[in-house]
Design a protein around this motif. Sequence first.
Motif, PDB file in Angstrom:
ATOM      1  N   ASN A 146      21.188   1.810  -2.081  1.00  0.00           N
ATOM      2  CA  ASN A 146      21.962   2.570  -3.053  1.00  0.00           C
ATOM      3  C   ASN A 146      23.260   1.794  -3.289  1.00  0.00           C
ATOM      4  N   PRO A 147      23.456   1.244  -4.503  1.00  0.00           N
ATOM      5  CA  PRO A 147      24.611   0.371  -4.729  1.00  0.00           C
ATOM      6  C   PRO A 147      25.941   1.097  -4.835  1.00  0.00           C
ATOM      7  N   GLY A 148      25.925   2.419  -4.673  1.00  0.00           N
ATOM      8  CA  GLY A 148      27.156   3.183  -4.743  1.00  0.00           C
ATOM      9  C   GLY A 148      27.505   3.663  -6.124  1.00  0.00           C
ATOM     10  N   ALA A 153      21.184  11.039 -17.196  1.00  0.00           N
ATOM     11  CA  ALA A 153      21.756  12.144 -17.962  1.00  0.00           C
ATOM     12  C   ALA A 153      22.542  13.112 -17.087  1.00  0.00           C
ATOM     13  N   ASN A 154      22.098  13.306 -15.841  1.00  0.00           N
ATOM     14  CA  ASN A 154      22.780  14.215 -14.926  1.00  0.00           C
ATOM     15  C   ASN A 154      22.322  13.885 -13.511  1.00  0.00           C
ATOM     16  N   ASN A 155      22.782  14.658 -12.520  1.00  0.00           N
ATOM     17  CA  ASN A 155      22.445  14.364 -11.129  1.00  0.00           C
ATOM     18  C   ASN A 155      20.961  14.479 -10.833  1.00  0.00           C
ATOM     19  N   ARG A 156      20.213  15.126 -11.727  1.00  0.00           N
ATOM     20  CA  ARG A 156      18.778  15.274 -11.490  1.00  0.00           C
ATOM     21  C   ARG A 156      17.995  14.048 -11.941  1.00  0.00           C
ATOM     22  N   THR A 157      18.630  13.156 -12.714  1.00  0.00           N
ATOM     23  CA  THR A 157      17.970  11.920 -13.120  1.00  0.00           C
ATOM     24  C   THR A 157      18.713  10.686 -12.638  1.00  0.00           C
ATOM     25  N   ASN A 158      19.877  10.886 -12.015  1.00  0.00           N
ATOM     26  CA  ASN A 158      20.676   9.793 -11.482  1.00  0.00           C
ATOM     27  C   ASN A 158      20.135   9.433 -10.099  1.00  0.00           C
ATOM     28  N   THR A 159      19.799   8.157  -9.881  1.00  0.00           N
ATOM     29  CA  THR A 159      19.212   7.762  -8.599  1.00  0.00           C
ATOM     30  C   THR A 159      20.082   6.767  -7.845  1.00  0.00           C
ATOM     31  N   GLY A 160      21.387   6.772  -8.137  1.00  0.00           N
ATOM     32  CA  GLY A 160      22.328   5.936  -7.407  1.00  0.00           C
ATOM     33  C   GLY A 160      23.657   6.656  -7.255  1.00  0.00           C
ATOM     34  N   GLY A 161      24.505   6.156  -6.349  1.00  0.00           N
ATOM     35  CA  GLY A 161      25.823   6.756  -6.141  1.00  0.00           C
ATOM     36  C   GLY A 161      25.829   7.769  -5.014  1.00  0.00           C
ATOM     37  N   PRO A 162      26.991   8.298  -4.670  1.00  0.00           N
ATOM     38  CA  PRO A 162      27.118   9.210  -3.521  1.00  0.00           C
ATOM     39  C   PRO A 162      26.313  10.493  -3.657  1.00  0.00           C
ATOM     40  N   GLY A 167      17.672   5.890  -1.337  1.00  0.00           N
ATOM     41  CA  GLY A 167      18.089   4.611  -0.807  1.00  0.00           C
ATOM     42  C   GLY A 167      19.059   4.692   0.362  1.00  0.00           C
ATOM     43  N   ILE A 168      19.331   3.498   0.918  1.00  0.00           N
ATOM     44  CA  ILE A 168      20.278   3.331   2.018  1.00  0.00           C
ATOM     45  C   ILE A 168      21.609   2.909   1.404  1.00  0.00           C
ATOM     46  N   TYR A 169      22.662   3.608   1.741  1.00  0.00           N
ATOM     47  CA  TYR A 169      23.945   3.341   1.094  1.00  0.00           C
ATOM     48  C   TYR A 169      24.415   1.921   1.402  1.00  0.00           C
ATOM     49  N   PHE A 170      25.015   1.277   0.408  1.00  0.00           N
ATOM     50  CA  PHE A 170      25.339  -0.147   0.491  1.00  0.00           C
ATOM     51  C   PHE A 170      26.301  -0.481   1.639  1.00  0.00           C
ATOM     52  N   THR A 171      27.042   0.504   2.119  1.00  0.00           N
ATOM     53  CA  THR A 171      27.971   0.263   3.228  1.00  0.00           C
ATOM     54  C   THR A 171      27.254   0.174   4.575  1.00  0.00           C
ATOM     55  N   HIS A 193      17.595   0.940  -7.812  1.00  0.00           N
ATOM     56  CA  HIS A 193      17.262   1.603  -9.076  1.00  0.00           C
ATOM     57  C   HIS A 193      18.261   2.729  -9.245  1.00  0.00           C
ATOM     58  N   ILE A 194      18.938   2.749 -10.408  1.00  0.00           N
ATOM     59  CA  ILE A 194      20.082   3.657 -10.523  1.00  0.00           C
ATOM     60  C   ILE A 194      19.832   4.864 -11.407  1.00  0.00           C
ATOM     61  N   GLY A 195      18.695   4.932 -12.097  1.00  0.00           N
ATOM     62  CA  GLY A 195      18.436   6.105 -12.925  1.00  0.00           C
ATOM     63  C   GLY A 195      17.834   5.740 -14.256  1.00  0.00           C
ATOM     64  N   SER A 196      17.483   6.750 -15.027  1.00  0.00           N
ATOM     65  CA  SER A 196      16.793   6.559 -16.294  1.00  0.00           C
ATOM     66  C   SER A 196      17.767   6.610 -17.466  1.00  0.00           C
ATOM     67  N   GLY A 197      17.494   5.797 -18.479  1.00  0.00           N
ATOM     68  CA  GLY A 197      18.312   5.804 -19.676  1.00  0.00           C
ATOM     69  C   GLY A 197      19.505   4.873 -19.605  1.00  0.00           C
ATOM     70  N   THR A 198      19.450   3.892 -18.695  1.00  0.00           N
ATOM     71  CA  THR A 198      20.559   2.974 -18.497  1.00  0.00           C
ATOM     72  C   THR A 198      20.697   2.020 -19.684  1.00  0.00           C
ATOM     73  N   ASP A 199      21.940   1.747 -20.122  1.00  0.00           N
ATOM     74  CA  ASP A 199      22.112   0.778 -21.200  1.00  0.00           C
ATOM     75  C   ASP A 199      22.197  -0.631 -20.618  1.00  0.00           C
ATOM     76  N   LEU A 200      22.229  -1.625 -21.500  1.00  0.00           N
ATOM     77  CA  LEU A 200      22.140  -3.015 -21.067  1.00  0.00           C
ATOM     78  C   LEU A 200      23.296  -3.415 -20.148  1.00  0.00           C
ATOM     79  N   SER A 201      24.524  -3.110 -20.552  1.00  0.00           N
ATOM     80  CA  SER A 201      25.671  -3.554 -19.758  1.00  0.00           C
ATOM     81  C   SER A 201      25.657  -2.940 -18.361  1.00  0.00           C
ATOM     82  N   ARG A 202      25.289  -1.669 -18.301  1.00  0.00           N
ATOM     83  CA  ARG A 202      25.233  -0.982 -17.007  1.00  0.00           C
ATOM     84  C   ARG A 202      24.123  -1.558 -16.142  1.00  0.00           C
ATOM     85  N   TRP A 203      22.974  -1.812 -16.740  1.00  0.00           N
ATOM     86  CA  TRP A 203      21.827  -2.361 -16.017  1.00  0.00           C
ATOM     87  C   TRP A 203      22.185  -3.727 -15.423  1.00  0.00           C
ATOM     88  N   LEU A 204      22.818  -4.574 -16.219  1.00  0.00           N
ATOM     89  CA  LEU A 204      23.164  -5.915 -15.754  1.00  0.00           C
ATOM     90  C   LEU A 204      24.264  -5.871 -14.697  1.00  0.00           C
TER      91      LEU A 204
END
Length: 434
Positions: A146-148, A153-162, A167-171, A193-204
Amino acid sequence: MARKNRVTDHPVYQDHELALRLADKYHTPLYVFDEPTIRTNAQEIISAIAYRPFHPRYACKALTIGAILRIVREEGFWIDASSMNEVDRAILAGFKPSEIYYTGEGATLPIYQRLVERGILVNCTSIDQISLLGRAGGVRCSVRLNPGEGDGANNRTNTGGPSSKHGIYFTQIDEVKKVTTDNGIKVVGVHSHIGSGTDLSRWLFIKDKTLEMAKQFPDLEIVNLGGGFPVIYNDENDGGMPLEEWGRALSKSMEEFSRELGRKIELQIEPGRFLVASSGVLLAEVQAVKATDPDENSTGYNFAIVNTGLNHNIRPSLYGAYHPIRFAPRDGVPRADKKPYVIAGYLCESGDVFTVDKAGVLVPRYLPEVQLGDVMVMGGIGAYSHSMKSEYNSMNLPASVLIEESGYTRVIERRGTLHDLMRREVEAYDDTAT
């Protein structure tokens, strides 16, 4: 100009006569999947990446019907599986164990032992899973980090962050190294993998963070950057992933990364939604049209009740997801005047409504007059609709039909029956059942 992956491009969504013919031939409710759409989506992903070695995977939880898995395999994709049954279904569809990657949030010793015996690479999503894999005899693994940061769209589709369980947290990378060393396991893959609907800049951006984390594992062979490519459900949103630009940036990064490490690192990605979301529509028949009167506390609504519900597409109720909807007039006569309609399902459930926002508030759609017997065509059903279906209210499951490249249609999953609903229940009390 790059092609947009729009769910409204589905041939049945565009053709009222075809929708009526399929509804009459196979009855409603009905899932309809389009083979050419899946193949085109898959080919666009592969052609965008010049870097080698490269193996795209299909996150098969999006849609797991055997006929669909075989199409994906023919297009050169491997599999990302989230359960043992998904593994077995992939093998039945012709995938080799070496082509399957297992990422499951839950884990048991017998499951991990089966995966190790088959030679399937396990993507560990917790420190506990690494220890369990060691007990199962595993000597190689991938780790989901989990890259932190996340997206969606919301916490139900977000697969990264606190706020994400994934995943295993990056720390905790130092702890990953210690536990793998203690268990004699080499970390050969790093996944994020951080979630669905990611734009290009965020993905990169997340790609860069993942590559930095991956450098910390000396036995690295694979980097899996997940999926999350956007699909256009609402034509008013002109989003989408610029695949050519994405492919150039990703290929360049992987070449530089491999040069820095002094060896070629295999690139993997695992889109699910992108491959199949636009390939599916759900057909249903209007069974009632009714209205409520306004009062001092609320407005009145026009309701169109169709013979399907959240049991066949839970995404609006679960996520507030938008799905485009149109109606094929049963009499074949176009209707010009538009009215605001709330499209609702046939279940005894207040939340069984398709036209809602992310807060669950009713959002009527302005549509030509809807009449009894008209056929609803709902787009964007290919991903996470069929695969999340249920038998709520003891409703039979719909049949699934595939439109082949030739235009021929065939049933790839039969309609459910009362016998299907009760079979496990009856067998539980039948001592002679096997």
